[in-house]
Structures are given as C-alpha cells and as structure tokens.
Design an enzyme around this catalytic site. Structure first.
Site, PDB file in Angstrom:
ATOM      1  N   TYR A  33      12.810   1.439 -37.491  1.00  0.00           N
ATOM      2  CA  TYR A  33      11.713   2.113 -36.812  1.00  0.00           C
ATOM      3  C   TYR A  33      11.980   3.604 -36.724  1.00  0.00           C
ATOM      4  CZ  TYR A  33      14.519   2.663 -32.541  1.00  0.00           C
ATOM      5  OH  TYR A  33      15.475   3.036 -31.634  1.00  0.00           O
ATOM      6  N   ARG A  52      14.636  10.113 -42.545  1.00  0.00           N
ATOM      7  CA  ARG A  52      15.568   9.149 -41.947  1.00  0.00           C
ATOM      8  C   ARG A  52      15.034   7.731 -42.076  1.00  0.00           C
ATOM      9  NH1 ARG A  52      17.310   9.898 -35.755  1.00  0.00           N
ATOM     10  NH2 ARG A  52      15.150   9.204 -35.469  1.00  0.00           N
ATOM     11  N   ARG A 100      11.970 -18.965 -42.732  1.00  0.00           N
ATOM     12  CA  ARG A 100      13.212 -18.534 -42.092  1.00  0.00           C
ATOM     13  C   ARG A 100      14.436 -18.958 -42.896  1.00  0.00           C
ATOM     14  NH1 ARG A 100      17.261 -19.120 -38.355  1.00  0.00           N
ATOM     15  NH2 ARG A 100      17.364 -17.466 -36.781  1.00  0.00           N
ATOM     16  N   HIS A 102      18.430 -16.892 -43.849  1.00  0.00           N
ATOM     17  CA  HIS A 102      19.176 -15.657 -43.645  1.00  0.00           C
ATOM     18  C   HIS A 102      19.155 -14.735 -44.861  1.00  0.00           C
ATOM     19  CE1 HIS A 102      20.579 -17.851 -40.141  1.00  0.00           C
ATOM     20  NE2 HIS A 102      21.236 -16.774 -39.724  1.00  0.00           N
ATOM     21  N   LYS A 148      18.611   3.149 -38.156  1.00  0.00           N
ATOM     22  CA  LYS A 148      17.741   3.041 -36.980  1.00  0.00           C
ATOM     23  C   LYS A 148      17.067   1.665 -36.991  1.00  0.00           C
ATOM     24  CE  LYS A 148      14.779   5.982 -34.132  1.00  0.00           C
ATOM     25  NZ  LYS A 148      15.757   6.128 -33.037  1.00  0.00           N
ATOM     26  N   LEU A 206      23.891   7.608 -34.499  1.00  0.00           N
ATOM     27  CA  LEU A 206      22.671   7.885 -35.230  1.00  0.00           C
ATOM     28  C   LEU A 206      22.518   9.400 -35.383  1.00  0.00           C
ATOM     29  CD1 LEU A 206      19.986   6.610 -36.366  1.00  0.00           C
ATOM     30  CD2 LEU A 206      18.995   7.198 -34.152  1.00  0.00           C
TER      31      LEU A 206
END
Length: 286
Positions: A33, A52, A100, A102, A148, A206
């Site tokens: 995000y 970024r 679903r 992994h 992020k 970050l």
C-alpha cells in the site's frame, strides 16, 4: 455526498466497496500500500510514493495493476469525487483473487483499491504545537520492513500498546538498544550540538517518503545530519525528538516512556522543518 472508492475498475459508494473473500490481501496479507498527503488541493510527493509502490511490488513479484499515468488519473478522480482539499489518498495493491494456496497463483490479475478522505489540518497542527508522547517496544517484526506491506499486525499491536499508555506512537527498539522506527513513522532526534540523527534506510526500516523530503529540507537549510542508529538513552538526552510520515509530516516528540525530552515542549528545529515542508515537497494538482 457519500464517499466514493475505486475497486478493480469501478467507482463505487465507499460503504458498498468490497473485494472477494479469496483476495490474497485478505487471506495472506499478500499486498502492498501507499498513502499520499493531500494538502491545499495538491497531492504531495506523488512521484516518490509511486516509485516506492513500484519497488514494493517488484520485491513481492506482484504485477503492477496499471501504468503510472492511468493510476494518477484514478487517484485524481477519487480525490475529485470525494471533494478532498486536505486529507489522504490511499492505494492498496494485492496479488489478486485465487483459490487459497500459499504458493503464488498463475496468471492472477492484481487487485487495486483507491480511497480518499478529508482530514482537517487543524488537528495535526494542534498535535505539532503541543508535541506527542512516544513509548518504546521490542522489535518483533519480519526483516523486510523496507517493503510497505499490508501485513502490519506487529505495528497494530505496538500502536495499541502506545494508546493504552496514553501515547501516540511506539518506537521499535533492537536488542542492542538502538531505535529502528515508529509503528507508522520514522524516528529522529536532534543532539545537543544541533545534529539531526535518523537511522539509515538501507535496511531495517521503511524508506519514508516524508523522511526523504525532510532530508532535502535539511540540505537546503545547511543543517547537520547523521544517518546512523541512535539509542534510547541518546533520545532521552536529546535536544529535540520528532517523527515523520505522510500522515504526521514533522511532529515533535516531547516525552519518551514518560521521560521529558529537554524542557518537555516542541523544539524550534522540528517546528521549522514542519513549516518548511510544503514549500519543499513535490506538489501535483489533484
């Protein structure tokens, strides 16, 4: 007027906005995000934020949902539809919807959500004028905090611990006693000699966009800066302390673990950096 969100190609009423229950952001926190400040009708530091975002996507091998200019068009449209003059625009990209499992699914289209909300700048200015309280917590996050990611549970727990302690932020501290960064901000101190100190962003934290812009301000004004780890003890003894982020800009810290920094009031250098921020930051008309 109801709030409007953009979700995977559609503008929809915010209250009705939804993603599939097998979106990998929901199932695995498999997404990233960005948050940009909107100030005086401008998106702040959009180039650095979107660069970024691209880096975070590359690190997780998630395809970009669209090119830069169309994405900026979506951001502007969400801001326009929500009539935001001052506030935030939020972007979230996940690997997409798949059964679903992994391992990465094949040929999955990334999911994109964009929202915007109004924020009265008076609230942030009031906090900056009085300063905030910070606590310290032991570092317990994964090593790739340079991405992020939407996987923020340790940050959420740290922020809740700060709230329960009557503070507004928590600083993660390594076993050697050095400060990493805040739960949602970068951490800074100013030594008694007037040197600004913040941890280098090559690893372990970050690379904050606001942090980078503040470094530009420091350079322009000829201030001394050291990018190095600093200890909690150094912070207690500092002339000033402050945090930076797109949501807080430059906000002075007046206590750490209930210990006053200097005289317990916001310092002049942090305050001047905050005042100079809008003039130095990149501004794009929303």
């Amino acid at each position: 007027m109801p709030r409007i969100a953009y979700v995977n190609g559609r503008y929809t009423v915010h209250a009705d906005a939804a993603v599939h229950i097998e979106d990998r952001g929901y199932q695995f926190a498999d997404g990233v995000y960005e948050v940009c400040e909107i100030a005086r009708g401008h998106i702040i530091d959009s180039t650095r934020h979107l660069e970024r975002l691209d880096r975070s996507l590359r690190e997780l091998k998630i395809a970009s949902p669209m090119a830069r200019q169309p994405l900026l068009t979506v951001m502007r449209e969400v801001i326009r539809r929500n009539m935001v003059e001052n506030g935030l625009v939020y972007l979230q990209v996940t690997r997409g919807v798949a059964p679903r499992d992994h391992a990465f699914p094949a040929n999955t289209k990334p999911s994109l959500v964009v929202t915007a909300k109004r924020i009265d700048p008076a609230g942030g200015n009031k906090r900056a004028e009085s300063g905030i309280k910070v606590i310290t917590v032991a570092e317990n996050r994964w090593e790739r905090v340079d991405i992020k990611s939407v996987g923020l549970l340790p940050n959420v727990l740290a922020k809740q611990q700060a709230k329960e302690a009557g503070a507004q932020e928590a600083w993660f501290v390594d076993p050697d006693g050095t400060v990493k960064e805040g739960a949602s901000t970068n951490a800074w101190i100013i030594t008694k000699d007037g040197v600004l100190v913040t941890r280098p962003a090559d690893s372990g934290i970050l690379r904050g966009v606001t942090r980078t812009t503040v470094l530009d301000i420091i350079k322009k004004h000829g201030l001394s800066v050291e990018e190095r780890p600093f200890t909690v003890e150094e912070a207690y003894d500092a002339r000033e302390a402050f945090i930076t982020s797109a949501t807080t800009l430059v906000t002075p810290v007046v206590t750490i673990n209930d210990r006053s920094i200097a005289n317990g009031h916001p310092g002049s250098i942090a305050s001047s950096l905050r005042q100079a921020f809008f003039d130095i930051a990149e501004k794009m008309k929303a």
